[in-house]
Design a protein around this motif. Sequence first.
Motif, PDB file in Angstrom:
ATOM      1  N   LYS A 107       1.258  -1.382  -0.246  1.00 58.77           N
ATOM      2  CA  LYS A 107      -0.004  -0.029  -0.177  1.00 58.77           C
ATOM      3  C   LYS A 107       0.866   1.172   0.005  1.00 58.77           C
ATOM      4  O   LYS A 107       2.005   1.494   0.433  1.00 58.77           O
ATOM      5  N   ALA A 108       0.090   2.127  -0.635  1.00 57.67           N
ATOM      6  CA  ALA A 108       1.520   3.857  -0.162  1.00 57.67           C
ATOM      7  C   ALA A 108       1.451   4.536   1.158  1.00 57.67           C
ATOM      8  O   ALA A 108      -0.381   4.232   1.439  1.00 57.67           O
ATOM      9  N   ASN A 109       2.296   4.792   1.183  1.00 62.32           N
ATOM     10  CA  ASN A 109       2.181   4.992   3.131  1.00 62.32           C
ATOM     11  C   ASN A 109       1.171   6.331   2.677  1.00 62.32           C
ATOM     12  O   ASN A 109       2.582   7.252   3.592  1.00 62.32           O
ATOM     13  N   ILE A 110      -0.065   6.911   2.387  1.00 65.84           N
ATOM     14  CA  ILE A 110      -0.220   7.646   2.646  1.00 65.84           C
ATOM     15  C   ILE A 110      -2.057   7.089   3.639  1.00 65.84           C
ATOM     16  O   ILE A 110      -1.914   6.306   3.660  1.00 65.84           O
ATOM     17  N   GLY A 111      -2.201   8.796   4.210  1.00 69.39           N
ATOM     18  CA  GLY A 111      -3.149   8.276   4.740  1.00 69.39           C
ATOM     19  C   GLY A 111      -4.582   9.489   4.375  1.00 69.39           C
ATOM     20  O   GLY A 111      -4.277  10.219   3.387  1.00 69.39           O
ATOM     21  N   LEU A 112      -6.071   8.742   4.134  1.00 72.21           N
ATOM     22  CA  LEU A 112      -6.525   9.946   3.229  1.00 72.21           C
ATOM     23  C   LEU A 112      -8.107   9.827   4.261  1.00 72.21           C
ATOM     24  O   LEU A 112      -8.304   9.141   4.830  1.00 72.21           O
ATOM     25  N   GLY A 113      -8.650  11.570   4.460  1.00 69.81           N
ATOM     26  CA  GLY A 113      -9.658  11.900   5.249  1.00 69.81           C
ATOM     27  C   GLY A 113     -10.316  12.294   4.455  1.00 69.81           C
ATOM     28  O   GLY A 113     -10.320  13.159   3.765  1.00 69.81           O
ATOM     29  N   GLN A 114     -11.222  13.263   5.596  1.00 73.14           N
ATOM     30  CA  GLN A 114     -11.843  14.507   5.137  1.00 73.14           C
ATOM     31  C   GLN A 114     -11.664  15.764   5.512  1.00 73.14           C
ATOM     32  O   GLN A 114     -11.436  15.961   6.832  1.00 73.14           O
ATOM     33  N   ILE A 115     -11.123  16.505   5.018  1.00 80.14           N
ATOM     34  CA  ILE A 115     -10.643  17.720   5.130  1.00 80.14           C
ATOM     35  C   ILE A 115     -11.735  19.044   4.976  1.00 80.14           C
ATOM     36  O   ILE A 115     -11.260  19.503   3.364  1.00 80.14           O
ATOM     37  N   ASP A 116     -12.087  19.795   5.433  1.00 72.77           N
ATOM     38  CA  ASP A 116     -13.111  20.839   5.032  1.00 72.77           C
ATOM     39  C   ASP A 116     -14.523  19.958   3.808  1.00 72.77           C
ATOM     40  O   ASP A 116     -14.698  20.990   2.422  1.00 72.77           O
ATOM     41  N   GLY A 117     -14.054  19.168   4.109  1.00 75.42           N
ATOM     42  CA  GLY A 117     -15.817  18.799   2.985  1.00 75.42           C
ATOM     43  C   GLY A 117     -15.062  18.007   1.723  1.00 75.42           C
ATOM     44  O   GLY A 117     -15.525  17.621   0.855  1.00 75.42           O
ATOM     45  N   LYS A 118     -13.818  18.155   1.333  1.00 72.02           N
ATOM     46  CA  LYS A 118     -12.782  17.330   0.375  1.00 72.02           C
ATOM     47  C   LYS A 118     -11.898  15.959   0.989  1.00 72.02           C
ATOM     48  O   LYS A 118     -11.298  16.009   1.673  1.00 72.02           O
ATOM     49  N   LEU A 119     -11.929  15.241  -0.236  1.00 74.08           N
ATOM     50  CA  LEU A 119     -10.979  14.008  -0.159  1.00 74.08           C
ATOM     51  C   LEU A 119      -9.287  14.494   0.016  1.00 74.08           C
ATOM     52  O   LEU A 119      -9.237  15.251  -0.902  1.00 74.08           O
ATOM     53  N   ALA A 120      -8.865  14.049   1.041  1.00 72.41           N
ATOM     54  CA  ALA A 120      -7.387  14.439   1.764  1.00 72.41           C
ATOM     55  C   ALA A 120      -6.220  13.788   1.977  1.00 72.41           C
ATOM     56  O   ALA A 120      -7.163  13.196   2.601  1.00 72.41           O
ATOM     57  N   VAL A 121      -5.857  14.139   2.218  1.00 70.44           N
ATOM     58  CA  VAL A 121      -4.270  13.392   2.408  1.00 70.44           C
ATOM     59  C   VAL A 121      -4.138  13.852   4.220  1.00 70.44           C
ATOM     60  O   VAL A 121      -4.291  15.511   4.114  1.00 70.44           O
ATOM     61  N   THR A 122      -4.247  13.176   4.827  1.00 64.51           N
ATOM     62  CA  THR A 122      -3.880  13.328   6.293  1.00 64.51           C
ATOM     63  C   THR A 122      -2.714  13.204   6.949  1.00 64.51           C
ATOM     64  O   THR A 122      -2.466  13.686   7.693  1.00 64.51           O
ATOM     65  N   SER A 123      -1.663  12.223   5.933  1.00 63.57           N
ATOM     66  CA  SER A 123      -0.553  11.641   6.367  1.00 63.57           C
ATOM     67  C   SER A 123       0.006  11.217   5.118  1.00 63.57           C
ATOM     68  O   SER A 123      -0.370  10.475   4.675  1.00 63.57           O
ATOM     69  N   ASN A 124       1.628  10.827   5.543  1.00 64.21           N
ATOM     70  CA  ASN A 124       2.517  11.005   4.110  1.00 64.21           C
ATOM     71  C   ASN A 124       2.946  10.169   5.230  1.00 64.21           C
ATOM     72  O   ASN A 124       4.627  10.815   5.960  1.00 64.21           O
ATOM     73  N   SER A 125       4.228   8.843   5.251  1.00 62.00           N
ATOM     74  CA  SER A 125       4.396   8.656   6.783  1.00 62.00           C
ATOM     75  C   SER A 125       6.228   7.532   5.491  1.00 62.00           C
ATOM     76  O   SER A 125       6.992   6.956   5.821  1.00 62.00           O
ATOM     77  N   GLU A 126       6.370   8.236   4.320  1.00 65.79           N
ATOM     78  CA  GLU A 126       7.552   8.024   3.148  1.00 65.79           C
ATOM     79  C   GLU A 126       8.730   8.996   3.910  1.00 65.79           C
ATOM     80  O   GLU A 126       8.357   9.801   4.305  1.00 65.79           O
ATOM     81  N   CYS A 127       9.634   7.634   4.548  1.00 67.61           N
ATOM     82  CA  CYS A 127      10.686   8.446   5.354  1.00 67.61           C
ATOM     83  C   CYS A 127      11.713   9.076   4.376  1.00 67.61           C
ATOM     84  O   CYS A 127      12.965   8.805   3.865  1.00 67.61           O
ATOM     85  N   ILE A 128      11.782  10.125   3.924  1.00 71.70           N
ATOM     86  CA  ILE A 128      12.363  11.315   3.340  1.00 71.70           C
ATOM     87  C   ILE A 128      12.139  12.193   3.623  1.00 71.70           C
ATOM     88  O   ILE A 128      10.936  13.230   4.288  1.00 71.70           O
ATOM     89  N   SER A 129      12.879  13.083   3.427  1.00 76.95           N
ATOM     90  CA  SER A 129      12.423  15.045   3.720  1.00 76.95           C
ATOM     91  C   SER A 129      11.247  15.523   3.817  1.00 76.95           C
ATOM     92  O   SER A 129      10.573  15.206   2.787  1.00 76.95           O
ATOM     93  N   PRO A 130      10.847  15.856   5.591  1.00 77.40           N
ATOM     94  CA  PRO A 130       9.549  17.014   5.151  1.00 77.40           C
ATOM     95  C   PRO A 130       9.097  17.300   4.249  1.00 77.40           C
ATOM     96  O   PRO A 130       7.815  17.679   3.893  1.00 77.40           O
ATOM     97  N   LEU A 131      10.502  18.401   3.487  1.00 74.61           N
ATOM     98  CA  LEU A 131      10.092  19.490   2.043  1.00 74.61           C
ATOM     99  C   LEU A 131       9.935  19.371   1.230  1.00 74.61           C
ATOM    100  O   LEU A 131       8.950  19.581   0.130  1.00 74.61           O
TER     101      LEU A 131
END
Length: 510
Positions: free
Chosen positions: A169-193
Amino acid sequence: MEKIRCRWKAALLVLLALSGCAQPGPTDAGQALTSAGVYETALESIDELYIANPDFPEIAAAGIQKLADLDSSLGVRFESGRFELLQNGGVIEQVPIAESASPTTWGAAMGTLLEAAAAHSPKLQKMTAGQLQEQVFGGVISRLDTESGYASADDARFLREQSTGGRGKANIGLGQIDGKLAVTSNSECISPLLRSPRYGDAVLTIDGQDVSDMTPRQASHLLYGQLDSKVDIKVSRPGVAQPLLESLVRRRGPGLVPIRSDQVGSVGLVQVCTFSSETTSALRKTLRDLENSGNAPKAYVIDLRGNPGGLLSQAISTSNLFLDHGKIVSTIGRNPDSHQFFEATEGDIAQGKPIAVLVDGSTAAGAEIFAMALQAEDRAVIIGGTSLGRGSIQNVVRLPDGSELALTWAQTLTPDGAQLTDTAVIPSLCTARISDTWSKDLQRGDLSEREFPIIAKRRIAKADTPALRALRSACGQSTTTAGGDRDVAIATALLADRQLYDRALHLVGP
């Protein structure tokens, strides 16, 4: 009732309750709604495990009333000791029941009314068994907290199958933010930038399929596939004119490597990407390697930005690496088994060297526990933005038909006894608000709560929830900029001056 596991509520747990969109084949609706013991077991589990005292008349009515979304002629009411199913305003089925009846009795009453609904409604008869049961549990869950959830038998089976064999699985989480489908997390181990997609990105397509109108559960289903295969995700980002197309690799678990490290001059840079089963051992090895390198760091930056949490046990044991004493975290709920307390016992692997911990708005759950434990013992200066504030723990129960119910059964308490959900991690230095003269301000004691919000946090009573939430908003959650990693730059500058670091560590205001 089979209690499968108790685990920390992070992005991965959201996926357990909400992911997958496989539907069962056509089935007789009435037969599905009489699955032996499903509703009885569900309500019994809520009674035993849920963090708040449940109102079973309200929960049962909400479950059946949810069927009105499929057939507006249906309704439900409970009055004068009768639980009634209505169609076009008339009673078509009723069950005599006391408001104080047991959860088992209320579950059985739900089953009776649901059978009647399926028998009398042509619209319900066109639905599959799984769709009807999921609809009912949607109503049940609506009377619980937002972190509880339900996974149908097919969804739960799908997730179990994806965790075996050659699936990833791709290491992101999905959820609702302001009524839109959005990314809620990204645990890929690379620089946050460099990490993308990022928290808050609106998801438009996954592998070319439009997902903008999908639920998080349905869209998450598309993130799974052959291990090490790629999945393309198109997102829109605030402030960026054109959509971004990102390619992620499907992996097993929350990432192959939970730790990244580097050394810049005399400062060791350690990024903790997630709290998986290997995090504590990997971090211990990383620090020992740095200490034995012949050019041992004089200070450390521990980067928790974007860390969605993970295993509670690993958050505790990782915190323990840096503490000689003190509280780490406690948990509390209605069930006596949810009451737990954890203190430091191991000793400081960094031997008292200065530490700066970086957090942002997607630092969550176990990562927040780590940051708070070190902050409470004045073991680290916290730098960045306000963390997410995710502090609930779920117990997942498998129901008789194979579906699963995730129930919030405990909240985590910070070392000073406040609820993590209320307070989040308030940084000592808020990089979204700090001025270019921050070091001079700190040196001469010109301390603005806007720049150094921990000062305000330390004078707010732990029970003053409105004040704590207002303070969270004051700093904000986003800290990274296109011009470079300001968090790291401020942290390394602070660590280079021990007197300045000590002032930041013990900020209490003028």
